[in-house]
Design a protein around this motif. Sequence first.
Motif, short mmCIF file in Angstrom:
data_model
loop_
_atom_site.label_atom_id
_atom_site.label_comp_id
_atom_site.label_asym_id
_atom_site.label_seq_id
_atom_site.Cartn_x
_atom_site.Cartn_y
_atom_site.Cartn_z
N VAL A 159 -10.18 5.36 -4.45
CA VAL A 159 -10.10 5.04 -5.87
C VAL A 159 -9.86 3.54 -6.00
O VAL A 159 -8.98 2.99 -5.32
CB VAL A 159 -8.96 5.81 -6.55
CG1 VAL A 159 -8.83 5.42 -8.02
CG2 VAL A 159 -9.20 7.33 -6.44
N ARG A 160 -10.63 2.89 -6.87
CA ARG A 160 -10.49 1.44 -7.07
C ARG A 160 -9.52 1.16 -8.20
O ARG A 160 -9.54 1.82 -9.23
CB ARG A 160 -11.86 0.82 -7.38
CG ARG A 160 -12.78 0.84 -6.18
CD ARG A 160 -14.19 0.39 -6.51
NE ARG A 160 -14.99 0.37 -5.30
CZ ARG A 160 -15.33 -0.72 -4.63
NH1 ARG A 160 -14.96 -1.90 -5.09
NH2 ARG A 160 -16.03 -0.66 -3.53
N MET A 161 -8.68 0.15 -7.99
CA MET A 161 -7.72 -0.27 -9.00
C MET A 161 -7.68 -1.80 -9.04
O MET A 161 -7.95 -2.46 -8.03
CB MET A 161 -6.31 0.25 -8.66
CG MET A 161 -6.19 1.74 -8.48
SD MET A 161 -4.47 2.22 -8.13
CE MET A 161 -4.69 3.97 -7.77
N SER A 162 -7.32 -2.35 -10.17
CA SER A 162 -7.10 -3.78 -10.27
C SER A 162 -5.94 -4.17 -9.36
O SER A 162 -4.91 -3.49 -9.30
CB SER A 162 -6.78 -4.18 -11.70
OG SER A 162 -6.30 -5.51 -11.75
N SER A 163 -6.08 -5.28 -8.65
CA SER A 163 -5.00 -5.76 -7.78
C SER A 163 -3.73 -6.05 -8.56
O SER A 163 -2.63 -6.01 -8.01
CB SER A 163 -5.46 -7.01 -7.03
OG SER A 163 -6.56 -6.73 -6.19
N ALA A 164 -3.89 -6.36 -9.86
CA ALA A 164 -2.73 -6.67 -10.70
C ALA A 164 -2.01 -5.43 -11.19
O ALA A 164 -0.92 -5.53 -11.76
CB ALA A 164 -3.17 -7.52 -11.89
#
Length: 649
Positions: A490-495
């Motif tokens: 699952v991709r998420m914003s690094s922030a």
Amino acid sequence: MKLNLSKYASDVLPYEFLKQYEEKLPPFGFSGLGYVVYKRTYARKVEGTNRSEEWAETVARCVNAAQTQVNAKYTPEEAQRLFDLVFNLKCNFAGRMLWQLGTSTVDRFGANSLLNCWYTSMKKPEDFGFLFNQLMLGGGVGFSVKREDVHELPKIKKGVTITHKPTKDADFIVPDSREGWVKLLEHVLNSYFVTGKSFSFSTILVRGSGEPIHGFGGTASGPRILIEGMEKICKVVREREGKKLRSIDVLDIANIIGSIVVAGNVRRSAEIAVGDPDDFHFLRAKRWDIGNIPNWRAMSNNTISADSYDQISNVVWDGFEGNGEPYGFFNLPLAKKYGRLGDERKDDCEGVNPCAEITLSDKECCNLSEIYLNNVVSKEELIECATLLYKVQKAICAMPFIHQETNDIVHKNMRIGVGITGICQSSSKLEWLSDAYKALRKFDKSWSKENGWNESIRLTTTKPSGTLSLLAGSSPGVHPGYSRHFIRRVRMSSADTLVGTCRELGYGVEYAKNFDGTEDHSTCVVSFPCSFGEDTTLAKDMTAVDQLELVKKIQTLWSDNAVSVTVYYRKEELPSIKEWLKENYATSLKSVSFLLHSEHGFAQAPYEEITEEEWKKMTAKVKPLTDVIIGEGADLEGLGCDQGVCPIK
């Protein structure tokens, strides 16, 4: 944590009803992944607290808003029944609706805030602005790069220069808004296509990277990506001075626009490009083995519009050997003539949405929902789910949209897509589908007449169903389970603070990798160990032809739009795939994509098969979810199309 649901009490959801859910645990799937994904994607921050919603709060917000904001016209009994069905993950609103219903964004943007995907034929300079606008709103866009469409674009003017100036005296000061970014693109393209006049622009008003975005949520990417994106677009256009854009140029501009939307933000960009089957440049656009392919071409799934199997050339099949990304196929004549296979029901569609489960006309949009067939216990419950979801979808069709072209086509077609997922966990329930479709079609006839609306040109679909299926532990859409044990990425914003939470819980976290091997430090990829039960049909138990036959069956029993499918295949299956398509393409398949089950070249594919021993080793490192409160203070952004990128591919 015990909830207090009294603040969600309403005429249709009285507190006496809601309080029974204050301590109930919803049946999230995949041993915690469903809950993490829910908190990551759909849980909004609770006003006056430092925490995000729990599932009962999200469901209550959505059901109440369906009644008051959308005017779904539920009786109290219907609203309470819908709440229970959604809470227990028997069915669900579209992901976009889960995020937006009950917010002021709906009041500002109308139906555009609730619907996720669109289609446009790239015939006018303004169509690029439409694409940019919908992507900026967090949606996905299908677009045509067919010759008959892109040829209508004007020739490129000579000698145009677009300059960025970090000053207050530029010709155009970009407003710090979605509309401002779109307006800059329109100014740029107007200079190249129409006026031939050079100009300068300034981004001094654009907020810096990391600053909050109000309304849709998330954080700003800053002006740099906008400046660099315009420079890339100008370079593509200048190379065609005095000439018309080719399909590959239109593809690149649309993909660069997508990369502008993605970079530095948690919002994703879902695109599908529909091109001609004999367009050499288009067919080689994603042949990564050739080299010198720009990273931005990863922004779109690409498919060819082939009227017959004979139009699928050897150049198309060249990309199926693992040296590129296999292109999908779209059968426009079949989509225009039939709803369900054998049910002649004409459609004025021109293309598809990014995941290709909904056929669409120019500027038309998707309107989706989901039924978890694996969790539904009877045909009557299936019909109940479909009818209750239909009422909110139909009401959204009647709402206003930003663009008049969209208002015209949506109010005319009233197209919706009630979807089903968990099909490969529900083989004994497929016999219910045809009767459920007929019941929904009958209800649409009476409900439309009662409300003075057109009957819906299409009612049902089968989505790829990535994120929503994860909530319920369902096999995605029509797809088999990837394997008994697997990694789901699952991709998420690094922030996003949830990245740190997942790391603390013991899940693997790494930066996203670009196709050229470089790292994208704005995005993290989190790996979750998952498994399917014995009742799930797995990819290893189905040949590629078996999967195609299942698509044909679901297209016959349920989906009158289309069935989104990415067929897992192995290289040795290509001859049998070609033979099946030769015999069935014209009569049985509206849309299809393909992906090698393994050796596909994707370093961080959404799915990766692992052994039972590897699964046990990974799960042993993961802390129970009760050890960490998920999502407190998280900067959350609602996403569609499984973080924007089509889930299977």
